[in-house]
Design a protein around this motif. Structure first.
Motif, PDB file in Angstrom:
ATOM      1  N   VAL A 142       0.848  -1.194   0.000  1.00 34.58           N
ATOM      2  CA  VAL A 142       0.000   0.000   0.000  1.00 34.58           C
ATOM      3  C   VAL A 142       0.882   1.242   0.000  1.00 34.58           C
ATOM      4  N   GLU A 143       0.642   2.108  -0.974  1.00 34.11           N
ATOM      5  CA  GLU A 143       1.412   3.348  -1.058  1.00 34.11           C
ATOM      6  C   GLU A 143       0.852   4.376  -0.086  1.00 34.11           C
ATOM      7  N   THR A 144       1.754   4.971   0.682  1.00 32.07           N
ATOM      8  CA  THR A 144       1.368   6.005   1.635  1.00 32.07           C
ATOM      9  C   THR A 144       2.114   7.298   1.318  1.00 32.07           C
ATOM     10  N   ALA A 145       1.535   8.386   1.728  1.00 31.97           N
ATOM     11  CA  ALA A 145       2.183   9.692   1.596  1.00 31.97           C
ATOM     12  C   ALA A 145       2.389  10.220   3.014  1.00 31.97           C
ATOM     13  N   ILE A 146       3.475   9.781   3.614  1.00 29.74           N
ATOM     14  CA  ILE A 146       3.771  10.168   4.996  1.00 29.74           C
ATOM     15  C   ILE A 146       4.659  11.406   4.975  1.00 29.74           C
ATOM     16  N   THR A 147       4.162  12.475   5.553  1.00 26.06           N
ATOM     17  CA  THR A 147       4.929  13.714   5.598  1.00 26.06           C
ATOM     18  C   THR A 147       5.261  14.028   7.055  1.00 26.06           C
ATOM     19  N   VAL A 148       6.371  13.474   7.497  1.00 26.86           N
ATOM     20  CA  VAL A 148       6.906  13.720   8.829  1.00 26.86           C
ATOM     21  C   VAL A 148       8.403  13.972   8.663  1.00 26.86           C
ATOM     22  N   PRO A 149       9.046  14.566   9.667  1.00 25.18           N
ATOM     23  CA  PRO A 149      10.494  14.760   9.575  1.00 25.18           C
ATOM     24  C   PRO A 149      11.230  13.438   9.315  1.00 25.18           C
ATOM     25  N   THR A 150      12.370  13.529   8.685  1.00 24.19           N
ATOM     26  CA  THR A 150      13.131  12.358   8.256  1.00 24.19           C
ATOM     27  C   THR A 150      13.404  11.376   9.389  1.00 24.19           C
ATOM     28  N   ALA A 151      13.803  11.854  10.548  1.00 21.52           N
ATOM     29  CA  ALA A 151      14.103  10.946  11.665  1.00 21.52           C
ATOM     30  C   ALA A 151      12.853  10.176  12.077  1.00 21.52           C
ATOM     31  N   GLN A 152      11.707  10.847  12.078  1.00 19.68           N
ATOM     32  CA  GLN A 152      10.459  10.167  12.417  1.00 19.68           C
ATOM     33  C   GLN A 152      10.083   9.163  11.332  1.00 19.68           C
ATOM     34  N   ARG A 153      10.336   9.501  10.088  1.00 23.69           N
ATOM     35  CA  ARG A 153      10.055   8.580   8.980  1.00 23.69           C
ATOM     36  C   ARG A 153      10.891   7.310   9.139  1.00 23.69           C
ATOM     37  N   THR A 154      12.135   7.460   9.550  1.00 22.03           N
ATOM     38  CA  THR A 154      13.001   6.307   9.779  1.00 22.03           C
ATOM     39  C   THR A 154      12.414   5.411  10.868  1.00 22.03           C
ATOM     40  N   VAL A 155      11.881   6.017  11.909  1.00 24.54           N
ATOM     41  CA  VAL A 155      11.246   5.247  12.988  1.00 24.54           C
ATOM     42  C   VAL A 155      10.022   4.504  12.452  1.00 24.54           C
ATOM     43  N   LEU A 156       9.178   5.187  11.696  1.00 27.80           N
ATOM     44  CA  LEU A 156       7.972   4.541  11.163  1.00 27.80           C
ATOM     45  C   LEU A 156       8.334   3.418  10.194  1.00 27.80           C
ATOM     46  N   ASP A 157       9.386   3.615   9.410  1.00 22.71           N
ATOM     47  CA  ASP A 157       9.856   2.534   8.531  1.00 22.71           C
ATOM     48  C   ASP A 157      10.304   1.332   9.358  1.00 22.71           C
ATOM     49  N   ALA A 158      10.952   1.594  10.493  1.00 23.26           N
ATOM     50  CA  ALA A 158      11.383   0.501  11.368  1.00 23.26           C
ATOM     51  C   ALA A 158      10.185  -0.248  11.937  1.00 23.26           C
ATOM     52  N   VAL A 159       9.138   0.471  12.292  1.00 21.99           N
ATOM     53  CA  VAL A 159       7.938  -0.158  12.852  1.00 21.99           C
ATOM     54  C   VAL A 159       7.332  -1.138  11.847  1.00 21.99           C
TER      55      VAL A 159
END
Length: 150
Positions: free
Chosen positions: A64-81
């Motif tokens: 599923v394609e998402t358009a997540i607009t959060v700061p890069t460090a937070q994006r890294t955390v969400l990718d880890a999740v």
């Protein structure tokens, strides 16, 4: 996913509505309001998948394609999740390690907590699998999702 708009359907399993916001074929937001907006459409293929998941079908939603607009460090955390497998759980400390952050550094630990709280697409980024920190998924919904996956 090509549909754009707000889609919502009531879930008996969750005792809430599952709502999606979609634009340009990407999911912008997943939320769990008490009532569906009057202008929300109930039919949408991703909602069908989510409801199958709520009925016990294993789905990681990795495609599923998402358009997540959060700061890069937070994006890294969400990718880890998203790396926590279906049916398993982890801690915020483990997520920090997976995101190459130092869980003993208060700033890094806060980045993890903030990313989980600001997760715009719960279920798709399964913050309910992190057991020791509140995510964007309401606590009662997170508990139900962990039960479904067990």
């Amino acid at each position: 996913m090509e549909d754009a708009g707000i889609y919502a359907r009531e879930s008996e399993t969750l005792g809430r509505v599952v709502q999606l916001a979609v634009a340009s074929g990407q999911v912008l937001d997943v939320s769990f309001p008490v009532e569906a907006p009057v202008d929300a459409e109930p039919e949408q293929p991703l909602l069908d998948r989510i409801f199958a998941y709520l009925d016990g079908a294993e789905d990681e939603f990795a495609d599923v394609e998402t358009a997540i607009t959060v700061p890069t460090a937070q994006r890294t955390v969400l990718d880890a999740v998203t790396q926590i497998p279906y049916g398993e759980t982890g801690t915020s400390r483990q997520v920090a390690h997976m995101a190459n952050l130092d869980p003993d550094d208060e700033e890094d630990a806060e980045t993890v907590r903030t990313a989980l709280r600001n997760n715009p697409v719960p279920i798709l980024v399964p913050d309910h699998r992190v057991t020791d920190a509140s995510g964007a998924t309401p606590d009662d919904v997170a508990t139900t999702l962990r039960t479904i996956e067990s």
